[in-house]
Design a protein around this motif. Structure first.
Motif, short mmCIF file in Angstrom:
data_model
loop_
_atom_site.label_atom_id
_atom_site.label_comp_id
_atom_site.label_asym_id
_atom_site.label_seq_id
_atom_site.Cartn_x
_atom_site.Cartn_y
_atom_site.Cartn_z
N PRO A 117 0.81 -1.22 0.00
CA PRO A 117 0.00 0.00 0.00
C PRO A 117 0.84 1.28 0.00
CG PRO A 117 -0.11 -1.09 2.14
CD PRO A 117 0.54 -2.03 1.20
N GLU A 300 -8.50 -1.46 0.23
CA GLU A 300 -8.36 -0.64 -0.98
C GLU A 300 -9.67 0.07 -1.32
OE1 GLU A 300 -6.79 -1.17 -5.60
OE2 GLU A 300 -6.52 -2.77 -4.13
N LEU A 307 -5.64 2.43 2.49
CA LEU A 307 -4.26 2.02 2.23
C LEU A 307 -3.39 2.21 3.47
CD1 LEU A 307 -3.76 3.45 -1.38
CD2 LEU A 307 -4.18 1.06 -0.71
#
Length: 439
Positions: A117, A300, A307
């Motif tokens: 992320p 997400e 993230l």
């Protein structure tokens, strides 16, 4: 022989031992097992098994190491005054290598998913995708990275390495976990998962497979049966109240496991509420791999904040994995340092090389042996090692053992009761569980 290092404080020992116990067994395996075995029913049996078997097994393991002030192989050989103890210690040493061989692979997954992320936030989507996708190349990159992280701490020694880093990492782990739980429980669908997790279906609590799964989970979560707790116990000065120390470790470990369930299982139902398929026939899709597919997709979907949550979640798992890796690595390292008179630095890198070799064999034959090794360790080797510890403490260990010294037992009722429990009840309980599964 090199002089023996030791923990410098009671808190340092508790946090290091709790760090050994608190790892992927709590945050990765426990919620998966709970979700697959009736949620609340599994939690109930897990707590019962922890009190009846795992707690006394942890006491026996720590007690042997503390009284001997030696590595597990030497400690068990001294306790039994025979080669049987030595063979038992070597079996635990092999169990530690066995645990590290798959544990470092899974820990590498955590590390790569923590970085994914971050790269996505920076706009490097291709790299982020590669980090989040399972592959042998990724495993061969991140497994040795994680092995090196553990080795870097281990080679510093007990007080300067294990104790110092445990007292830093454990509070960080707890804060991150609580923050994530608060966030997840506010999401739609979380309350349904909370009910499944906390309200047991008592019709399932007598299922043999559930009981064995809970027992294996309890031993795996507490890192019992591979010598890590024994070697940590040997680094504490004699005369400490081992009972209180072990109770503190068990309470902290069990609390983290319960908190992990409060985090993961509601998160799965949040994902299900968002339209993702999580269960098929009441079993998780992908079993242990699920948190690497379902949860990243959930995070997400929450945008940039998701993230950051994903990074925090997998960073948490990476820290938990590291604290557990340290103790398992210390088992063979302590043996080489004390019994073979090999310098700690050299011993650390020798063990790391063996672990990487074993991990590489698993990576190259992943589908065939990964699950078998985990099952063999948690449902066979660790429980049998604990049975051996009970037999050693209760029956074979004659000299310097307060739990068999009649004068000491007559003066302390609590020790006498514990002695009888470890000597008679614990071996019977483990044997009954194995019998029910076999027949």
């Amino acid at each position: 022989m090199a002089s023996r290092d030791a923990f410098h404080s009671r808190l340092g020992f508790i946090l290091a031992a709790a760090g050994s116990a608190i790892g992927l067994g709590n945050i990765w395996a426990f919620p998966t097992n709970a979700a697959n075995n009736g949620g609340g029913a599994f939690l109930f049996v897990y707590l019962v098994v922890t009190i009846l078997l795992a707690l006394p097994a942890l006491y026996a393991e720590v007690y042997i190491g503390n009284q001997a002030q030696k590595n597990p192989v030497a400690a068990l050989e001294e306790a039994t005054q025979s080669k049987l103890g030595r063979y038992g210690g070597i079996a635990g040493l092999c169990g530690a290598i066995m645990m590290l061989s798959f544990y470092t692979i899974v820990a590498g997954w955590m590390l790569s998913h923590a970085l994914s992320p971050l790269f996505q936030l920076l706009g490097f989507d291709d790299i982020a995708q590669w980090l989040a996708t399972d592959s042998s190349a990724r495993n061969f990159l991140f497994t040795p990275i994680f092995i090196l992280l553990g080795a870097a701490i281990i080679h510093q020694g007990v007080s300067a390495g294990i104790e110092k880093w445990s007292t830093r990492l454990m509070p960080m782990l707890l804060v991150m976990m609580i923050a994530l739980i608060v966030y997840i429980l506010q999401q739609p669908g979380a309350m349904e998962g909370l009910k499944v997790y906390l309200i047991p279906d008592f019709s399932r609590v007598t299922e043999p497979d559930l009981i064995v799964s809970a027992m294996g989970q309890a031993f795996f979560s507490l890192s019992i049966g591979v010598g890590g707790m024994m070697v940590y116990g040997s680094y504490m000065a004699k005369g400490k109240d081992i009972g209180k120390l072990v109770a503190s470790i068990t309470l902290l470990d069990t609390s983290i496991a319960i908190l992990a369930g409060l985090l993961i299982i509601p998160a799965l139902f949040v994902a299900q509420h968002a339209g993702q398929q999580v269960f098929v026939d009441n079993h998780l899709i992908g079993e242990g791999q699920l948190i690497f597919s379902i949860l990243p997709t959930l995070f997400e979907s929450l945008g940039s904040i998701g993230l950051l949550v994903a990074f925090t979640f997998f960073a948490l798992l990476s820290i938990a994995a590291l604290t557990s890796t340290i103790s398992s690595t210390e088992v063979p390292v302590a043996y080489l340092v004390e019994s073979k008179d090999i310098p700690r630095n050299k011993a650390t890198w020798m063990v790391s090389a063996v672990v990487f070799t074993a991990s590489s064999i698993i990576i190259l034959n992943f589908e065939a042996i990964f699950g078998l090794i985990i099952q063999g360790l948690t449902t066979i080797l660790q429980p049998l090692s604990c049975l051996f510890y009970f037999v050693v403490v209760g029956w074979l260990w004659k000299r310097g053992n307060k739990l068999t010294d009649q004068a000491t037992l007559q003066a302390h009722t609590s020790l006498r009761l514990l002695s009888y429990y470890i000597k008679f009840i614990c071996p019977i309980l483990i044997s009954v569980v194995f019998y029910n599964v076999a027949f």
